[in-house]
Design an enzyme around this catalytic site. Structure first.
Site, PDB file in Angstrom:
ATOM      1  N   CYS A   1      30.556  -3.016  19.853  1.00  0.00           N
ATOM      2  CA  CYS A   1      30.628  -2.272  21.108  1.00  0.00           C
ATOM      3  C   CYS A   1      29.197  -1.919  21.524  1.00  0.00           C
ATOM      4  CB  CYS A   1      31.478  -1.027  20.883  1.00  0.00           C
ATOM      5  SG  CYS A   1      31.558   0.005  22.336  1.00  0.00           S
TER       6      CYS A   1
ATOM      7  N   GLU B   1      23.697   4.029  21.709  1.00  0.00           N
ATOM      8  CA  GLU B   1      24.541   3.787  20.536  1.00  0.00           C
ATOM      9  C   GLU B   1      25.207   2.411  20.578  1.00  0.00           C
ATOM     10  OE1 GLU B   1      25.979   8.437  20.384  1.00  0.00           O
ATOM     11  OE2 GLU B   1      27.440   6.850  20.606  1.00  0.00           O
TER      12      GLU B   1
ATOM     13  N   CYS C   1      32.358   8.981  21.399  1.00  0.00           N
ATOM     14  CA  CYS C   1      31.278   8.130  21.894  1.00  0.00           C
ATOM     15  C   CYS C   1      30.227   9.023  22.561  1.00  0.00           C
ATOM     16  CB  CYS C   1      31.846   7.128  22.892  1.00  0.00           C
ATOM     17  SG  CYS C   1      30.610   6.030  23.530  1.00  0.00           S
TER      18      CYS C   1
ATOM     19  N   CYS D   1      25.010   8.133  31.591  1.00  0.00           N
ATOM     20  CA  CYS D   1      25.935   7.503  32.546  1.00  0.00           C
ATOM     21  C   CYS D   1      25.996   8.364  33.803  1.00  0.00           C
ATOM     22  CB  CYS D   1      27.319   7.379  31.926  1.00  0.00           C
ATOM     23  SG  CYS D   1      28.454   6.435  32.940  1.00  0.00           S
TER      24      CYS D   1
ATOM     25  N   CYS E   1      35.052  12.249  28.851  1.00  0.00           N
ATOM     26  CA  CYS E   1      34.113  11.414  28.090  1.00  0.00           C
ATOM     27  C   CYS E   1      32.864  12.194  27.706  1.00  0.00           C
ATOM     28  CB  CYS E   1      33.728  10.200  28.935  1.00  0.00           C
ATOM     29  SG  CYS E   1      32.395   9.241  28.221  1.00  0.00           S
TER      30      CYS E   1
ATOM     31  N   CYS F   1      32.977  10.950  33.843  1.00  0.00           N
ATOM     32  CA  CYS F   1      34.425  11.012  33.594  1.00  0.00           C
ATOM     33  C   CYS F   1      34.656  12.252  32.729  1.00  0.00           C
ATOM     34  CB  CYS F   1      34.908   9.754  32.876  1.00  0.00           C
ATOM     35  SG  CYS F   1      34.544   8.248  33.795  1.00  0.00           S
TER      36      CYS F   1
END
Ligand code: SF4
Length: 399
Positions: A140, A125, A378, A147, A154, A151
């Site tokens: 961004c 994205e 996100c 990932c 997230c 976290c």
């Protein structure tokens, strides 16, 4: 060997280990299905090798660089300073690629979000956040598909790391966004730019994909092409301490740190990378970061989670940690996503926290949520796209 030399050696070894591991997740080659090479994302030296390999003179590198990164053309036949026979020869050997737009959504506040699809059909994205008052805005950019860091607040962290994005895919996100706004040729110097800033804050941890990110940013900063100043680029890290020094020395871009907690026991839980590089080491790396000054403050990102990290004591501890640093704190209201157990802090808690930080002399804006009608969180566009594919029985491989 004294203690400082020993620490430096350990850091170097750790850096080598990180780079070796990162290389395992590198993207597939730049060659298209019909055997042509994509020129986007090559360094100048690599471009020179490609040009030499087809028997052309070195001065063509400068010409091509100008057409690709200054003029933004994707078609060799539009390169008017190059004779037609050579245009045809280039088109036989090369392409000037862009990621494919899988989806694009524009919010009522004009924030725009793309899901870009790459050659192997992996997706990531990119979000454009326009400044409402003037003609400029931040793009961004993602640095990885998924990932590794997990976290807990997230949404992207729920998607395991698939692979790193290559330099062409990182630069390609910027160039494709530029295409969408028709912002070619690249504005020069202080000429206003719609896409005036890059924040490496999308999917992924950029310092776990340092080589590709560094290469892409070197291309973006090249004055004969896109020419974006290092002051206009911010790299956001969760705190990969050994790579922070290298990033500061080599790229000198602005630094943002995803802090989110001020005690190791809590940060170990919210940002698990903290178990490897605890707060004291992270803050020491921030203090070493070259170029940090009042004009170029380090931004600390702090997502406000109700009853978790939003107390007055947390705010005072945050102030203690950053005292003496040229710093700014971005307070981010938590944006709930399906499956998350956190709740957003109340307005009162947010303002109380912001006031404590501000009274200690640090700017502490509460980030206004943008594009809420299209993004939610996100990483969500990618999840939606995967869900849609599963619903139609198509996988990444057969899509
Ligand atoms: S906050 Fe950043 S580093 Fe942490 S899981 Fe999400 S994308 Fe990864």
């Amino acid at each position: 060997m004294n203690a400082i030399a020993k620490t430096a050696e350990l850091t170097e070894a750790e850096r080598d280990r990180i780079l070796a591991k990162s290389a395992l997740f590198n993207p597939p080659s730049l060659v298209t299905a019909d055997g042509r090479r994509d020129l986007v994302g090559l360094s100048r030296a690599e471009l020179a090798e490609e040009i030499a390999a087809i028997g052309e003179k070195p001065f063509r590198v400068k010409q091509l660089w100008h057409w690709i990164y200054h003029q933004g053309v994707t078609d060799f036949s539009r390169m008017s300073s190059i004779a037609k026979p050579l245009q045809a020869k280039l088109a036989e050997a090369f392409v000037i690629g862009r990621p494919e737009v899988a989806t694009v959504q524009t919010s009522s506040d004009e924030t725009r979000k793309w899901l870009f699809r790459f050659r192997d059909r992996q997706e990531a994205e990119t979000v454009y956040i326009p400044d409402r008052e003037i003609d400029r805005g931040a793009l961004c950019i993602s640095s990885q598909v998924g990932c590794t860091l997990s976290c807990t607040f997230c949404h992207t962290g729920t998607q395991k790391l698939v692979r790193n994005l290559g330099a062409p895919e990182i630069v390609g996100q910027f160039m494709a966004a530029r295409d969408a706004y028709g912002e070619w040729p690249s504005p020069h110097g202080e000429t206003p730019r719609l896409l005036s800033t890059i924040v490496l804050m999308g999917m992924g941890e950029p310092l776990y994909n340092y080589e590709n990110v560094a290469k892409a940013m070197t291309i973006v900063m090249d004055n004969e092409g896109i020419g974006l100043s290092r002051r206009r680029i911010t790299l956001s890290t969760s705190g990969v301490v050994p790579m922070m020094d290298r990033c500061g020395e080599e790229l000198g871009v602005n630094l943002a740190v995803s802090l989110h907690a001020v005690r190791d026991d809590l940060r170990d839980e919210i940002v698990p990378l903290n178990r490897k590089y605890p707060i004291a080491e992270l803050m020491a790396a921030c203090r070493r970061y070259p170029g940090a000054s009042n004009a170029r403050r380090i931004t600390f990102e702090y997502v406000m989670l109700k009853g978790v990290n939003d107390s007055e004591a947390d705010a005072h501890e945050l102030v203690r940690l950053i005292r003496g640093l040229p710093a700014k704190v971005n307070l981010i209201p938590f944006n709930p996503w399906p499956g998350s157990s956190y709740e957003p802090s109340s307005g009162n808690a947010l303002h109380r926290f912001a006031r404590i930080v501000m009274e200690a002399g640090f700017s502490s804006p509460i980030r206004t949520p943008r594009g809420q009608d299209i993004l939610a969180a996100c990483g969500q566009l990618k999840t939606e796209s995967e869900r849609a594919r599963k619903a139609t029985g198509r996988s990444n491989l057969d899509a």
